[in-house]
Design an enzyme around this catalytic site. Structure first.
Site, PDB file in Angstrom:
ATOM      1  N   MET A  12      35.149  45.817  35.359  1.00  0.00           N
ATOM      2  CA  MET A  12      36.429  45.194  35.668  1.00  0.00           C
ATOM      3  C   MET A  12      36.843  45.435  37.025  1.00  0.00           C
ATOM      4  O   MET A  12      36.751  46.324  38.061  1.00  0.00           O
ATOM      5  CB  MET A  12      37.607  46.632  34.530  1.00  0.00           C
ATOM      6  CG  MET A  12      38.864  46.380  34.785  1.00  0.00           C
ATOM      7  SD  MET A  12      39.783  45.121  34.103  1.00  0.00           S
ATOM      8  CE  MET A  12      38.808  45.331  32.306  1.00  0.00           C
ATOM      9  N   ASP A  13      37.737  44.250  37.914  1.00  0.00           N
ATOM     10  CA  ASP A  13      38.021  43.855  39.417  1.00  0.00           C
ATOM     11  C   ASP A  13      39.471  44.059  38.834  1.00  0.00           C
ATOM     12  O   ASP A  13      40.075  44.143  38.767  1.00  0.00           O
ATOM     13  CB  ASP A  13      38.013  42.204  39.004  1.00  0.00           C
ATOM     14  CG  ASP A  13      36.681  41.697  38.976  1.00  0.00           C
ATOM     15  OD1 ASP A  13      35.957  42.441  38.840  1.00  0.00           O
ATOM     16  OD2 ASP A  13      36.619  40.645  39.528  1.00  0.00           O
ATOM     17  N   ALA A  42      28.599  39.334  33.926  1.00  0.00           N
ATOM     18  CA  ALA A  42      29.409  38.217  32.828  1.00  0.00           C
ATOM     19  C   ALA A  42      29.982  36.871  32.936  1.00  0.00           C
ATOM     20  O   ALA A  42      30.141  36.236  32.508  1.00  0.00           O
ATOM     21  CB  ALA A  42      30.916  39.235  32.877  1.00  0.00           C
ATOM     22  N   ASP A 252      29.805  33.238  41.276  1.00  0.00           N
ATOM     23  CA  ASP A 252      29.002  33.211  39.843  1.00  0.00           C
ATOM     24  C   ASP A 252      29.784  31.446  39.029  1.00  0.00           C
ATOM     25  O   ASP A 252      28.340  31.231  38.013  1.00  0.00           O
ATOM     26  CB  ASP A 252      29.928  34.091  39.352  1.00  0.00           C
ATOM     27  CG  ASP A 252      29.782  35.102  40.288  1.00  0.00           C
ATOM     28  OD1 ASP A 252      28.704  35.226  40.348  1.00  0.00           O
ATOM     29  OD2 ASP A 252      30.967  36.379  40.315  1.00  0.00           O
TER      30      ASP A 252
HETATM   31  O1  RIB Z   1      31.643  37.429  42.450  1.00  0.00           O
HETATM   32  C1  RIB Z   1      32.874  37.858  42.477  1.00  0.00           C
HETATM   33  C2  RIB Z   1      32.888  39.272  41.511  1.00  0.00           C
HETATM   34  O2  RIB Z   1      31.895  40.239  42.201  1.00  0.00           O
HETATM   35  C3  RIB Z   1      34.185  40.601  41.321  1.00  0.00           C
HETATM   36  O3  RIB Z   1      33.831  39.344  39.427  1.00  0.00           O
HETATM   37  C4  RIB Z   1      33.687  41.165  40.893  1.00  0.00           C
HETATM   38  O4  RIB Z   1      33.273  42.286  40.358  1.00  0.00           O
HETATM   39  C5  RIB Z   1      32.412  41.526  42.237  1.00  0.00           C
HETATM   40  O5  RIB Z   1      31.228  42.144  40.873  1.00  0.00           O
END
Ligand code: RIB
Length: 302
Positions: A12-13, A42, A252
Site C-alpha cells: 500500500m503506497d 503488483a 514497473d
Molecule cells: O516502483 C514504485 C513502487 O516502489 C511503489 O509502488 C512502491 O510501493 C515501491 O515498491
C-alpha cells in the site's frame, strides 16, 4: 501465447504530495495524503494484465485492512491471485512516498514481502513461452528458486533489479532479460553513471555486465527512451515527451508491458517501443497501480 508470472512485492503506497521535497531535517507543508495500491511486483502484474496478458502474481499479504484492499484491487484488474497467500506473521508491505514536482522519494517497509519464500514460487505452473518476472522487493533466494523453476520449464526469465542492490553472478546467470535504469546499471557494474551519460558509454558498461551473448539487457533512460543489447545488436528507442505528474511506478509499467509483449510473441524492438509508450501514459496519472494503461490506450499512440 505465453503467460506472465510475477513473483514480487505488494504494497500500500501512502503518498504525501507537496510543492517541493523537504531537505534532511526540514519540515514542509504538504497538500494531500493519498492511498494507492503499489509494490513493484503488483504494479508490474497490473500493467501486464491491463495490457492483455494472462497474469499470475505470487506474493504475500498481511491479514489486515491494507491486505484486503490490495487483494480486491488486484482481483479487479484481472490478476490471478491464487498464489498470493495471506499471513498473520507480519503486516502488509507499505511504502511511504513523497511526490513533488512529479518526482518521488520512497521508503519501503517490506512486511509480508520479506516472507515470500521458495515454497511460494515452487508450485508456479510455468511452461515454455511464459515470462517469469521478478524484482528486488522479495528475498533473493526466492527469486533464484523462481528462475531455476522457470529455466527447467523453458520459460523466459526477466529481472528488474530494483531497488538496486548488488547480487550474485549465479543469479545474474539465470536471467534472460535484465531491465534496469542507468543508476542501477552503474551500481551493478561498479561505475558511476548518471542521466547525462551518453548512450555509447551506457551500452559499453552494459556489455561488460552481459553474462552471455544470449542475455538481453534493457536500460531505461526516462525521457531519453530505452537502449537495449540483444546479442550483438544494439537497439535504441527514443523517449516520448509528455507532461508528467507522477513518475512513481513508471519503471514497473515498462517491465509489465515488456513482459506482456514478449509473452504475446512480439519482437524485442516492437516490445520495447510499446513498453516505452505504456510508461509514458502512466506518468501522466497519479499513483502506481492505478496509473497503468490499458492496451487500447497504448494502441491509440501507435
Ligand atoms: O516502483 C514504485 C513502487 O516502489 C511503489 O509502488 C512502491 O510501493 C515501491 O515498491
Amino acid at each position: 501465447m505465453g503467460r506472465v508470472f510475477v513473483a514480487g512485492s505488494i504494497n500500500m503506497d501512502v503518498v504525501a504530495t507537496a510543492d517541493r521535497h523537504p531537505r534532511v531535517g526540514e519540515t514542509v507543508a504538504g497538500k494531500q495524503v493519498l492511498y494507492f495500491p503499489g509494490g513493484k511486483g503488483a504494479n508490474q502484474a497490473v500493467a501486464a494484465s491491463r495490457l492483455g496478458a494472462t497474469t499470475t502474481l505470487i506474493g504475500r499479504l498481511g491479514e489486515d485492512s491494507f491486505g484486503a484492499e490490495l487483494r480486491a484491487f488486484l482481483g479487479a484488474q484481472g490478476v490471478d491471485l491464487s498464489f498470493v497467500r495471506d499471513t498473520a506473521e507480519a503486516h502488509t508491505g507499505t511504502a511511504i512516498i513523497t511526490v513533488a514536482q512529479a518526482d518521488n522519494t520512497i521508503v519501503v517497509i517490506p512486511g509480508t514481502n520479506g516472507l515470500v519464500r521458495t515454497e511460494d514460487v515452487g508450485a508456479a505452473p510455468l511452461s515454455k513461452g511464459d515470462i517469469a518476472v521478478s524484482q528486488f522487493e522479495i528475498p533473493l533466494p526466492t527469486i533464484a528458486a523462481f528462475y531455476q523453476r522457470a529455466r527447467t520449464a523453458h520459460a523466459t526469465t526477466l529481472l528488474n533489479p530494483a531497488p538496486a542492490q548488488t547480487f550474485s553472478h549465479d543469479l545474474l546467470a539465470l536471467v534472460d532479460v535484465l531491465v534496469l535504469n542507468e543508476t542501477e546499471l552503474g551500481l551493478l557494474a561498479g561505475v558511476e553513471l548518471s542521466d547525462g551519460d551518453d548512450v555509447a558509454r551506457i551500452i559499453a558498461v552494459a556489455r561488460g555486465l552481459q553474462v552471455s551473448p544470449d542475455q538481453t539487457i534493457c536500460i531505461t533512460l526516462g525521457r531519453r527512451g530505452v537502449v537495449a543489447l540483444a546479442g550483438c545488436d544494439e537497439l535504441i528507442v527514443p523517449g516520448r515527451m509528455v507532461q508528467a505528474v507522477d513518475t512513481t511506478g513508471a519503471g514497473d509499467c515498462f517491465v509489465g508491458a515488456l513482459a506482456a509483449q514478449l509473452a504475446a510473441g512480439s519482437a524485442l524492438r516492437a516490445a520495447l517501443a510499446f513498453a516505452n509508450k505504456a510508461a509514458s501514459v502512466s506518468v501522466q496519472r497519479m499513483g502506481a497501480g492505478p496509473s497503468m494503461p490499458t492496451a487500447e490506450e497504448v494502441a491509440a499512440l501507435i
